[in-house]
Design a protein around this motif. Structure first.
Motif, PDB file in Angstrom:
ATOM      1  N   ALA A  52       0.633  -1.219  -0.102  1.00 11.97           N
ATOM      2  CA  ALA A  52       0.041   0.086  -0.032  1.00 11.97           C
ATOM      3  C   ALA A  52       1.113   1.317   0.170  1.00 11.97           C
ATOM      4  CB  ALA A  52      -0.689  -0.062   1.156  1.00 11.97           C
ATOM      5  N   ILE A  53       1.916   1.205   0.815  1.00  9.17           N
ATOM      6  CA  ILE A  53       2.722   2.396   0.860  1.00  9.17           C
ATOM      7  C   ILE A  53       3.449   2.558  -0.496  1.00  9.17           C
ATOM      8  CG2 ILE A  53       4.964   3.525   1.900  1.00  9.17           C
ATOM      9  CD1 ILE A  53       4.368   2.003   4.631  1.00  9.17           C
ATOM     10  N   ARG A  54       3.771   1.486  -1.035  1.00  7.68           N
ATOM     11  CA  ARG A  54       4.482   1.597  -2.309  1.00  7.68           C
ATOM     12  C   ARG A  54       3.737   2.064  -3.531  1.00  7.68           C
ATOM     13  NH1 ARG A  54       5.808  -3.526  -3.940  1.00  7.68           N
ATOM     14  NH2 ARG A  54       4.734  -3.546  -5.443  1.00  7.68           N
ATOM     15  N   LYS A  55       2.400   1.557  -3.339  1.00  5.38           N
ATOM     16  CA  LYS A  55       1.377   2.432  -4.489  1.00  5.38           C
ATOM     17  C   LYS A  55       1.101   3.691  -4.293  1.00  5.38           C
ATOM     18  CE  LYS A  55       0.784  -1.627  -6.868  1.00  5.38           C
ATOM     19  NZ  LYS A  55       1.386  -1.515  -8.305  1.00  5.38           N
ATOM     20  N   ALA A  56       1.004   3.988  -2.796  1.00 11.40           N
ATOM     21  CA  ALA A  56       0.551   5.508  -2.354  1.00 11.40           C
ATOM     22  C   ALA A  56       1.841   6.227  -2.876  1.00 11.40           C
ATOM     23  CB  ALA A  56       0.320   5.561  -0.917  1.00 11.40           C
ATOM     24  N   ALA A  57       3.259   6.022  -2.806  1.00 12.34           N
ATOM     25  CA  ALA A  57       4.141   6.857  -3.113  1.00 12.34           C
ATOM     26  C   ALA A  57       4.115   6.861  -4.715  1.00 12.34           C
ATOM     27  CB  ALA A  57       5.551   6.102  -2.525  1.00 12.34           C
ATOM     28  N   LYS A 187      -6.509   3.649   1.561  1.00 13.98           N
ATOM     29  CA  LYS A 187      -7.780   3.059   1.763  1.00 13.98           C
ATOM     30  C   LYS A 187      -8.151   2.094   0.725  1.00 13.98           C
ATOM     31  CE  LYS A 187      -9.975   7.488   3.466  1.00 13.98           C
ATOM     32  NZ  LYS A 187     -10.923   8.635   2.808  1.00 13.98           N
ATOM     33  N   LYS A 188      -7.677   2.132  -0.405  1.00  7.80           N
ATOM     34  CA  LYS A 188      -7.938   1.044  -1.218  1.00  7.80           C
ATOM     35  C   LYS A 188      -7.357  -0.149  -1.039  1.00  7.80           C
ATOM     36  CE  LYS A 188      -7.993   2.857  -5.943  1.00  7.80           C
ATOM     37  NZ  LYS A 188      -7.135   3.127  -7.118  1.00  7.80           N
ATOM     38  N   TYR A 189      -6.496  -0.113  -0.373  1.00  5.89           N
ATOM     39  CA  TYR A 189      -5.725  -1.504   0.306  1.00  5.89           C
ATOM     40  C   TYR A 189      -6.205  -1.723   1.878  1.00  5.89           C
ATOM     41  CZ  TYR A 189      -2.707  -1.990  -3.823  1.00  5.89           C
ATOM     42  OH  TYR A 189      -2.294  -1.865  -5.115  1.00  5.89           O
ATOM     43  N   GLY A 190      -7.244  -0.950   2.150  1.00  9.05           N
ATOM     44  CA  GLY A 190      -7.970  -1.611   3.250  1.00  9.05           C
ATOM     45  C   GLY A 190      -7.349  -1.054   4.484  1.00  9.05           C
ATOM     46  N   ILE A 191      -6.249   0.055   4.223  1.00  6.23           N
ATOM     47  CA  ILE A 191      -5.666   0.646   5.452  1.00  6.23           C
ATOM     48  C   ILE A 191      -6.537   1.669   6.053  1.00  6.23           C
ATOM     49  CG2 ILE A 191      -3.790   2.116   6.265  1.00  6.23           C
ATOM     50  CD1 ILE A 191      -2.870  -0.760   4.889  1.00  6.23           C
ATOM     51  N   GLN A 192      -6.681   1.285   7.593  1.00  8.28           N
ATOM     52  CA  GLN A 192      -7.904   2.391   8.004  1.00  8.28           C
ATOM     53  C   GLN A 192      -7.190   3.209   8.971  1.00  8.28           C
ATOM     54  OE1 GLN A 192     -10.412  -0.949   9.716  1.00  8.28           O
ATOM     55  NE2 GLN A 192     -11.615  -0.796   7.824  1.00  8.28           N
ATOM     56  N   HIS A 193      -6.009   2.742   9.462  1.00 10.40           N
ATOM     57  CA  HIS A 193      -5.121   3.527  10.438  1.00 10.40           C
ATOM     58  C   HIS A 193      -3.576   3.925   9.836  1.00 10.40           C
ATOM     59  CE1 HIS A 193      -8.257   2.229  13.380  1.00 10.40           C
ATOM     60  NE2 HIS A 193      -7.981   1.199  12.907  1.00 10.40           N
ATOM     61  N   ALA A 194      -3.619   5.287   9.653  1.00 11.02           N
ATOM     62  CA  ALA A 194      -2.168   5.619   8.979  1.00 11.02           C
ATOM     63  C   ALA A 194      -2.129   6.966   9.074  1.00 11.02           C
ATOM     64  CB  ALA A 194      -2.530   5.325   7.278  1.00 11.02           C
ATOM     65  N   MET A 195      -1.021   7.387   8.847  1.00  9.92           N
ATOM     66  CA  MET A 195      -0.242   8.699   8.791  1.00  9.92           C
ATOM     67  C   MET A 195       0.516   9.118   7.420  1.00  9.92           C
ATOM     68  SD  MET A 195       1.663  11.315  11.073  1.00  9.92           S
ATOM     69  CE  MET A 195       0.459  11.629  12.588  1.00  9.92           C
ATOM     70  N   ILE A 196       0.181  10.303   6.694  1.00 18.49           N
ATOM     71  CA  ILE A 196       1.302  10.541   5.609  1.00 18.49           C
ATOM     72  C   ILE A 196       1.720  12.075   6.125  1.00 18.49           C
ATOM     73  CG2 ILE A 196       1.836  11.253   3.415  1.00 18.49           C
ATOM     74  CD1 ILE A 196      -0.236   8.995   2.609  1.00 18.49           C
TER      75      ILE A 196
END
Ligand code: ADP
Ligand code: MG
Length: 331
Positions: A52-57, A187-196
């Motif tokens: 998820a981080i790789r795709k978000a980046a 969010k698309k990867y189902g992440i519900q708790h995160a910070m950027i």
């Protein structure tokens, strides 16, 4: 049998562990948009979090590429900035939406925020590889300034510029938009708790383990000190703009990268502004706009409604009524 002190030690240790760094934090830091972007994810599956981080980046890099006015890669913004004046131009829809938002915020902020300052920003050179150490000549600023003001026109769905010095720069809003896109990917990867966190431009989701996310607001004149803390959860953004990240001091005067569009010189209304908004695009643009407006921006923020904290040029702290801060020093 356990001694009472041993028992106390175990209880305290487990308490500290649960309050401290949650064990399921996944961190990654990448250099993008001229700053370090830190991803923090709380998720039981480390592999999913990493993908998820790789795709978000990747998505955030795509946004940087379509909005940046620096480097050699072509994009529509650079193309527009070089078009002969009065030539109508159709932007890709994503760029058009951010331009519409920028022009709207320019109006709402009475011109404190301006997306057409590229020529002046380049003259000052704060985004150059080699940062400046002296201000440009007053004559060169005076020369460029009129061409940057009220110089964008819309014809149907197309845009045109009315002077050669009318050039777009999304530097005060595109980082926020990139963060919003990054969060959508998480969010698309189902992440519900995160910070950027892109160098003080933050959007967060959910909670940090059992706790809220804790954010500190720096003292603009003593960067290692925190003047206020906030506890936030849910889906919310908090962005700070300050005169202490990109600046130089020449003959005792501080010069920094947030310009007053009316004068072409750095704005001296504030030392820093922090804005809380529902997304990072708005929080980013408004932290810059309120920086230029200074304490009179608080009323505007309250009407919008945004939450904001402004440290003015005397170091005085002003904030909207609903700003959920815990001030560590007296205003
Ligand atoms: P940072 O990029 O450090 O987070 P900001 O979001 O406040 O800071 O954006 C500052 C950048 O925006 C400048 O580097 C410049 O490109 C551009 N800019 C400077 N002054 C203004 C302004 N008054 N309105 C809109 N953009 C501005
Ligand atoms: Mg900004």
């Amino acid at each position: 049998m356990l001694h009472i002190n041993t028992l106390l030690f175990i209880v305290i240790t487990s308490f500290l562990l649960s309050c401290g760094q949650p064990s399921k934090d996944i961190h990654e830091t990448r250099f993008m948009m001229g700053t370090l972007v830190r991803f923090t994810i709380v998720h039981p599956d480390k592999d999913i979090a990493k993908v998820a981080i790789r795709k978000a980046a990747q998505e955030m890099q795509r946004i940087e590429d379509i909005f940046t006015i620096y480097g050699n890669k072509p994009n529509s913004v650079k193309k527009f900035n070089r078009l002969p004046i009065h030539t109508p131009f159709t932007f890709p829809s994503e760029v058009n939406v951010l331009l519409e938002t920028s022009v709207h915020i320019k109006k709402q902020s009475h011109g404190a925020f301006s997306p057409s300052l590229a020529a002046l920003n380049k003259l000052w050179g704060f985004s150059n590889a080699e940062p400046p150490s002296t201000p440009p000549s007053p004559a060169s600023i005076q020369n460029l300034l009129p061409g940057t003001q009220n110089c964008l026109q819309k014809q149907g769905k197309q845009w045109l510029r009315t002077s050669p010095n009318c050039q777009l720069d999304f530097g005060a809003i595109a980082k926020g938009y990139a963060i919003d896109r990054g969060i959508e990917v998480l969010k698309k990867y189902g992440i519900q708790h995160a910070m950027i966190d892109a160098g003080g431009d933050i959007r967060l989701l959910g909670k940090h383990g059992e706790n809220d996310w804790r954010i500190g607001i720096r003292d603009p004149r003593h960067k290692d000190n925190v003047i206020a803390t906030l506890s936030l959860h849910g889906d919310v953004s908090i962005v700070t703009s300050g005169d202490y990240e990109r600046y130089f001091i020449s003959h005792g005067q501080r010069y920094h990268h947030i310009l007053n569009p009316k004068s072409g010189w750095p704005s001296y209304s504030s030392e820093s502004t922090t804005v809380i908004a529902s997304n990072a695009t708005l929080a980013d643009a408004w932290s810059t706009a309120l920086f230029v407006l200074g304490k009179k921006g608080i009323k505007i923020a309250e009407k919008l409604p945004l939450q904001a904290l402004i440290i003015d040029s005397n170091g005085q702290v002003y904030h909207t009524k609903g700003m959920p801060i815990n001030l560590l020093t007296k205003p």
